[in-house]
Design an enzyme around this catalytic site. Structure first.
Site, PDB file in Angstrom:
ATOM      1  N   GLU A  26       1.003  -1.352  -0.031  1.00 59.27           N
ATOM      2  CA  GLU A  26      -0.055  -0.121  -0.131  1.00 59.27           C
ATOM      3  C   GLU A  26       1.060   1.206  -0.047  1.00 59.27           C
ATOM      4  O   GLU A  26       2.152   1.413   0.659  1.00 59.27           O
ATOM      5  CB  GLU A  26      -0.985   0.065   1.277  1.00 59.27           C
ATOM      6  CG  GLU A  26      -1.738   1.240   1.406  1.00 59.27           C
ATOM      7  CD  GLU A  26      -2.827   1.480   1.991  1.00 59.27           C
ATOM      8  OE1 GLU A  26      -3.022   0.624   3.104  1.00 59.27           O
ATOM      9  OE2 GLU A  26      -3.602   2.175   2.133  1.00 59.27           O
ATOM     10  N   CYS A 223      -6.810   1.621   2.864  1.00 61.82           N
ATOM     11  CA  CYS A 223      -7.660   2.579   3.058  1.00 61.82           C
ATOM     12  C   CYS A 223      -7.373   3.597   1.971  1.00 61.82           C
ATOM     13  O   CYS A 223      -8.274   4.278   1.485  1.00 61.82           O
ATOM     14  CB  CYS A 223      -7.707   3.509   4.189  1.00 61.82           C
ATOM     15  SG  CYS A 223      -8.023   2.493   5.724  1.00 61.82           S
ATOM     16  N   ASN A 347     -12.112  -2.856   0.722  1.00 64.11           N
ATOM     17  CA  ASN A 347     -11.160  -3.156   1.935  1.00 64.11           C
ATOM     18  C   ASN A 347     -11.928  -2.490   3.241  1.00 64.11           C
ATOM     19  O   ASN A 347     -11.940  -1.285   3.416  1.00 64.11           O
ATOM     20  CB  ASN A 347      -9.986  -1.986   1.666  1.00 64.11           C
ATOM     21  CG  ASN A 347      -8.898  -1.786   2.752  1.00 64.11           C
ATOM     22  OD1 ASN A 347      -8.561  -2.787   3.203  1.00 64.11           O
ATOM     23  ND2 ASN A 347      -9.262  -0.811   3.506  1.00 64.11           N
ATOM     24  N   GLU A 348     -11.920  -3.365   4.114  1.00 65.17           N
ATOM     25  CA  GLU A 348     -12.464  -3.324   5.662  1.00 65.17           C
ATOM     26  C   GLU A 348     -13.610  -2.198   5.494  1.00 65.17           C
ATOM     27  O   GLU A 348     -13.455  -1.524   6.550  1.00 65.17           O
ATOM     28  CB  GLU A 348     -11.346  -2.989   6.445  1.00 65.17           C
ATOM     29  CG  GLU A 348     -10.622  -1.917   6.329  1.00 65.17           C
ATOM     30  CD  GLU A 348      -9.199  -1.677   7.541  1.00 65.17           C
ATOM     31  OE1 GLU A 348      -9.186  -0.427   8.084  1.00 65.17           O
ATOM     32  OE2 GLU A 348      -8.690  -2.457   7.722  1.00 65.17           O
TER      33      GLU A 348
END
Ligand code: AHR
Length: 771
Positions: A26, A223, A347-348
């Site tokens: 990331e 994120c 993503n989450e």
């Protein structure tokens, strides 16, 4: 010393490990720009803006000798995606513009060449000189020259050789007198990149990833993927992969969620290429039309372009050259498919908004590409109602995998060693897409290794796992700990890196049955009821509370503490208890302070063991959380539910603690329900796999204790063997610029007795005798 005996059990073959261990890249901690992406110039296209970071402006990172002679303009840009450029107008004096890269210095190696390029357009004949300097302003390369006569934007390229090694180098661009020239995309790359790709990645960083032998690579976030606006053309948009391919000068620049600028120079084509170069399967993550940070949701009837992004990505990766997106890939230089197998949507994410949208992606992708393994998501925590919502969606839709994320203390990992033993082997598999303990000390790395034993033992339920975050430029940490630290010239793998590497290097194809006899009993470290002091802690919100009451549930006695006020980061200790069953209740109103904050009820606080908190309005005021903090203030989350504290609204709060069980209620609705598992330390964690390709057994042995062990191996069963050991003292940490502190020992002769060091991670490689 305890002597153990290894016994192989004949016949049965255990679960396949498939692609179990991989990496997750990331762009946070400047992992891409100023990191893996080998571009050495910071702000090469004059696009840095305060929207990326409050301190940025268009000439950020450039030292300009005469600002009056150099204006940032937008009148005649290189293209509409790259609106800013520098207009240089000189008369008698030359204009000098200098860039020192991301880390206050570029790294130049004596004798190595660097690819310089820029785009320029000139209203007359303008002459530009380019060279390198060291920190003492001494020139350390020949002077190269560019003559610009064309009034249309043209690319100019040079190869410049450094004549000195320096880590504090600078790129100097000198516009000679009487020039009238526009400049953009001023770029410098080492000629040698990883696998010598143009617009490629740093050789040292690429190599350290390749040495792990990851089976897959998750990218580009995190994120980073879902934090942004819904319009792909917006400067702050979510990560839309189509913006990240094609000529770099035509890629728009974007705000990076982690507080800086992302050039998108390292884009989806480069990520696919990198995955291939390190021998990993690509695992892209796409946004699911929902930003949980700002609660931005694409209306469901406008989801199609987002779904098309997913379908087109699969065609981009796997389509033949006669498909639209396969042709684009071919033109970018990769006619062969990238063989995409895995795709994550989201993503989450937390909240129903995401799970209302996920099925549309799932259905459309399934209909067209039934073999793509689809990954759903279960939020940022290891348990709780949002976690269960993600799993319910995955089960309902038939996702292949569910992305789980957790960053916890070593005690949490030790307490949860058997987390996956009871998962359903026939449902979606776990993708442990982000996990780590809270430290880079060797003890943390050993505990991670012990936990990985549980992952591979449960390979029928856990499909994929990767540590996070991967990379950190030491000058720009957003998140700690990380796996690999670096600056402009040095790479420093953490001790956790060596654990990941040894597990990947010796993953094996499938589990094999075996036993180790003589193991001492596990030690239960903490199993006492949750008692101690309690009180409040403000978290930048202003809170009025009243009717605070403590009830001893065993004796049925109440104590009334009344009302109070909390603000900023104020802490109020109320009282303490040693009863094992109690209830604390109160009413509270948020009257001001930060919108994204709430407050905490602290309980179970003991001087020698940390405390628990009920975090009310946690994670951007979107959660009710039960967390535990150890003496180093490191946090483990035991339960999370979605809940927001609305200002000027009165709520009734209740927490019930019975031994190690905690329940919370808001306005009589159950919010959190957590059983705090005791920390259990086993005397040895082990797992055995067989590598089908090499015909070898791998026995992994992890010792998280201070005691040595001896393991007897029946050497008559094997024709050869090797022993790889990693050990150190628990508090050891690597530091950038200093040698690796981990002891790495390789023994290439099979011995009947293997010594297992305290705090060690070991792999015994055994080659069976052929019959
Ligand atoms: O790995 C760091 C961050 O942790 C990721 O961006 C996010 O997915 C998680 O919250």
């Amino acid at each position: 010393m305890q002597r153990l005996k290894l016994k192989l059990k004949d016949g049965m073959r255990g679960a396949s490990l498939n692609d179990l261990y991989g990496i997750f890249f990331e762009d946070l901690n400047h992992a891409a720009d100023g990191g893996l992406y080998a571009e050495m110039v910071e702000n090469r296209s004059f696009e840095f803006e305060p929207v990326d970071h409050p301190g940025y402006e268009e000439t950020y990172s450039w030292e300009i000798s005469d600002p009056k002679a150099a204006q940032v303009c937008t009148k005649q840009p290189l293209n509409s995606n790259n609106p800013h450029y520098l207009e240089a107008k000189t008369t008698k004096d030359a204009l000098v513009i200098v860039n020192e890269g991301f880390n206050h210095g570029m790294s130049f190696q004596d004798g190595q060449s660097y690819r310089f390029s820029l785009f320029a357009a000139s209203r007359n004949k303008s002459i530009i000189q380019v060279f390198f300097e060291n920190e003492d302003h001494e020139q350390v390369s020949e002077t190269s020259m560019i003559v610009v006569k064309d009034d249309k934007w043209q690319k100019y390229e040079l190869l410049i050789r450094s004549e000195q090694t320096t880590v504090n180098g600078k790129l100097v661009v000198k516009v000679l007198p009487d020039a009238n020239v526009s400049l953009d995309m001023i770029s410098l790359f080492p000629e040698e990149t990883f696998k010598n790709r143009k617009n490629g990645v740093r050789k040292d960083l690429g190599e350290i990833l390749e040495e792990m032998h990851p089976k897959f690579m998750r990218f580009p976030g995190g994120c980073l993927v879902h934090d942004g606006t819904l319009d792909p053309d917006d400067r702050e948009s979510m990560y839309r992969w189509k913006n990240s391919i094609g000529p770099v000068e035509q890629r728009p620049t974007r705000r990076n969620k982690w507080g800086y600028n992302q050039s998108l120079g390292l884009g989806f084509f480069e990520y696919f290429q990198l995955a291939e170069d390190v021998g990993a399967k690509p695992l892209p993550v796409l946004p699911g039309g929902y930003d949980p940070h700002h609660k931005r949701a694409v209306p469901i009837d406008e989801l199609q372009p987002w779904i098309d992004d997913a379908l087109d990505l699969i065609e981009f990766a796997n389509g033949s050259s006669d498909t639209k997106w396969g042709e684009i890939r071919t033109k970018l230089g990769h006619p062969k498919p990238f063989n995409l197998e895995y795709l994550a949507i989201g993503n989450e994410e937390v909240g129903q908004d995401f799970f209302d949208r996920y099925p549309y992606f799932h259905k459309a992708i399934r209909e067209r590409y039934k073999n793509i393994k689809l990954i759903n998501t279960s939020g940022p925590f290891a348990s709780g109602s949002e976690f269960r919502r993600g799993w319910a969606s995955a089960n309902h839709n038939g996702s292949n995998l569910v992305d789980e994320h957790y960053y916890m203390t070593t005690d949490w990992f030790l307490a949860n060693q058997h987390r996956y033993d009871d998962y359903d082997a026939h449902g979606p598999k776990v993708f442990l897409g982000e996990y780590a303990t809270k430290d880079n000390q060797w003890y943390s790395a050993v505990v991670e290794a012990s936990y990985m034993i549980g992952l591979e033992r449960n390979a029928d339920k856990v499909g994929l796992a990767c540590y996070a975050p991967l990379l950190c430029n030491v000058a720009f940490p957003n998140w700690k700990p990380d796996l690999i630290y670096f600056n402009q010239h040095d790479v420093s793998p953490s001790l956790n890196y060596y654990v990941q590497k040894i597990f990947m290097n010796f993953q094996g194809t499938y589990d094999v049955p075996y036993s180790i006899d003589g193991l001492p009993k596990p030690i239960v470290k903490s199993n006492e009821p949750i008692t101690g002091s309690f009180g409040f802690e403000a978290d930048h919100a202003t809170i009025e509370y009243e009717n605070l009451t403590f009830t001893d549930l065993k004796l049925g006695q109440k104590q009334i503490f009344g009302s109070g006020h909390l603000t900023d980061s104020e802490k109020i200790n109320i009282d303490e208890t040693n009863t094992s069953q109690y209830k604390i209740s109160f009413d509270a109103i948020k009257t001001g302070g930060r919108v994204d904050k709430g407050f905490k009820l602290i309980f179970g606080k003991k001087e020698n063991s940390g405390h628990f908190s009920w975090v009310i309005g946690g994670w951007e005021n979107q959660d009710s959380i039960i967390e535990q903090r150890n003496l180093h203030n490191q946090q483990s989350v035991w339960d999370q539910a979605q809940w927001t504290m609305v200002e000027n609204t009165q709520y009734h709060f209740e927490i019930v603690v019975k031994n190690r069980h905690i329940e919370t209620y808001i306005d009589n609705v159950l919010m959190n329900n957590a059983e705090i598992k005791p920390t259990v330390i086993e005397s040895l964690y082990s797992n055995m796999t067989f590598d089908e390709k090499l015909g070898k057994y791998y026995l992994k042995l992890v010792n998280v204790t201070s005691q040595s062990l001896q393991l007897e191996v029946d050497v008559t069963k094997f024709q050869d063997g090797k022993y790889h050991e990693l050990f150190s003292s628990p508090k050891t940490k690597n530091e950038i610029g200093k040698p690796n502190k981990l002891t790495i020992q390789d023994t290439s002769k099979l011995k009947p007795t293997v010594h297992i060091n305290p705090y060690s991670v070991n792999v015994l490689v055994l080659q069976p005798k052929s019959n």
